[in-house]
Scaffold this motif. Sequence first.
Motif, PDB file in Angstrom:
ATOM      1  N   GLN A 393       1.069  -1.147   0.146  1.00 15.74           N
ATOM      2  CA  GLN A 393       0.122   0.076   0.152  1.00 15.74           C
ATOM      3  C   GLN A 393       0.880   1.423  -0.051  1.00 15.74           C
ATOM      4  OE1 GLN A 393      -1.002   0.845   4.747  1.00 15.74           O
ATOM      5  NE2 GLN A 393      -2.647  -0.136   3.479  1.00 15.74           N
ATOM      6  N   ASN A 399      -5.766   1.965  -6.720  1.00 19.11           N
ATOM      7  CA  ASN A 399      -6.831   1.682  -5.545  1.00 19.11           C
ATOM      8  C   ASN A 399      -8.162   1.003  -6.223  1.00 19.11           C
ATOM      9  OD1 ASN A 399      -8.578   2.585  -3.034  1.00 19.11           O
ATOM     10  ND2 ASN A 399      -9.705   3.596  -4.869  1.00 19.11           N
ATOM     11  N   LEU A 409      -8.455  -3.696  -3.849  1.00 21.91           N
ATOM     12  CA  LEU A 409      -7.646  -3.856  -2.539  1.00 21.91           C
ATOM     13  C   LEU A 409      -8.200  -5.014  -1.471  1.00 21.91           C
ATOM     14  CD1 LEU A 409      -6.936  -0.130  -1.484  1.00 21.91           C
ATOM     15  CD2 LEU A 409      -5.887  -1.743  -3.044  1.00 21.91           C
ATOM     16  N   GLY A 413      -7.565  -2.692   3.084  1.00 19.35           N
ATOM     17  CA  GLY A 413      -6.852  -1.848   2.225  1.00 19.35           C
ATOM     18  C   GLY A 413      -5.356  -1.928   1.679  1.00 19.35           C
ATOM     19  N   TRP A 414      -5.082  -3.060   1.572  1.00 17.89           N
ATOM     20  CA  TRP A 414      -3.875  -3.537   0.743  1.00 17.89           C
ATOM     21  C   TRP A 414      -4.003  -4.081  -0.535  1.00 17.89           C
ATOM     22  CZ3 TRP A 414       1.114  -3.364   3.434  1.00 17.89           C
ATOM     23  CH2 TRP A 414       1.240  -2.886   4.834  1.00 17.89           C
TER      24      TRP A 414
END
Length: 542
Positions: A393, A399, A409, A413-414
Amino acid sequence: MLGNMMFKPLLISSMIEHAGRYHADSLVISKNTDTTITETTWGKVHENSKRFANVLASFGLNFSDRIATIAWNNHRHLESWYAISGSGYVCHTINPRLFPEQLIFIINDASDRVILFDKTFLPLVKAVKPLLKSVEHYICLDAVDEAISQDFPEIKFYDELIAQQNANFDWPELDELSASSLCYTSGTTGNPKGVLYSHRSTVLHSYAISMPDSLNVSARDIMMPVVPMFHVNAWGTPYAAAMVGCTLVLPGPGLDGASLTQMIDQYQVSVALGVPTIWQGLINAAQQAGSKLESLTRNVVGGSACPPAMLKVFKEQFGCETIHAWGMTETSPLGSANQFKAKHQHLSDEEKLQVRLSQGRPPFGVDLRITDEENGTNEVTRDGETTGNLQIQGHWIINNYFGKTESALTSDGWFDTGDIATLNEDGFLKISDRSKDLIKSGGEWISSVDLENLAMGHPKIAMAAVIAATHPKWDERPILIAIKKPDVDLSDTEILDYYADKVAKWQVPDKVIFVDAIPLSGTGKMLKKDLREQFGSVLMDS
């Protein structure tokens, strides 16, 4: 309370303005498609980018319209990049080595309104033109050619267009989050997917790759990106080159070893960047020509793992440090680069080599983690031994894909890269394999990369690929596909014996297949999917 500091948006136009103002006399050396050389400067590139920006303004385009380029690494391509993004349009670089069906798909998917192309790609453009839905302007990145005009009446010529414009152009003050460029993944399975970069992500990425712990680029360097500008924006190097004002050597279509050797020696290149297959060709050509590549202090290897034997040759025969780097289209691409820490300086040469074999550490701006293969968000120990899914990230990481609303992702959030790797306590990354290229034999994993690297250490092998072949008992077994060096006698027994004291017996390939060529992608990576289709059943047939 806000800080009391001036705000300036991070824009690509600011980088070419900087190069034109403070490095105007630094050279940009370009090999053209007809093999002639053009020596220009950052000052002239700056001027011509503004001239071409005026050309684009006359086309009635809208903000964020996509403009495609199908071109080699040359000065006209470079000028167009800055004109397109600086004007608020999106520079869509296209890999000319894709299948025509994929070219048609991505041009239509991007809704490109303009296509710029080197004249060597004229037959390709003509072939796909009837199926392009949105393209209104076709520009040849060259001087006027009457034969082409007769064959392609609506074509425009770059040199003629910019000659009709002046260099007075005020770059618009864009939102730094505006889209700047678009690259599509290679699309080895299914249609390619677009990755849309922003001005902010591109400028921050340029800072990162210039840092001493990354590629260490400065105004003192003479840099040659051999990696094509249509492959993840030549790893961002044309932007970093303008940011620091270094001399830039653009090799055009001449990516063979002899051409690269000649350009490195003639123009005293200090740093060059490319994939391992390119460097193998350079080594062979330099050795044949008796060149020591004396100016080349470092080369950057990415795209796939660099064989240990190659690192040794560059260091011992050419006095050149090889910097392993890792990244992908979705990461702009830099995710890590291998530079020593202070504690490594006192290691032996062999110990330093072992450090160099990793893909290095992430620069500030991105973070890496390894997660459990069964649980995609559970981070494993950073001990340099525990393998898992490599995730990333940061400021220049995807995104979501172009035209897609769903996130690319993980739930926390990775971005999952699809690589299997380890991280040690210092953050040094060691990629074991692509998850799709790992070989699972009798429930145990075998790294194709490790077996390939060992094969490349054999003095009689020019190139090697290891793939999984279906096996009636063990599910999968490794097989080695190899290209012999010219005029050598080499048997499969000799190669298998070479593995005997280097890996566990159960990891030794079951079969060796000698071939004249290994299929490569447009970016120089081995196409293992093609090899699996061709040879994946050989153990079932025997």
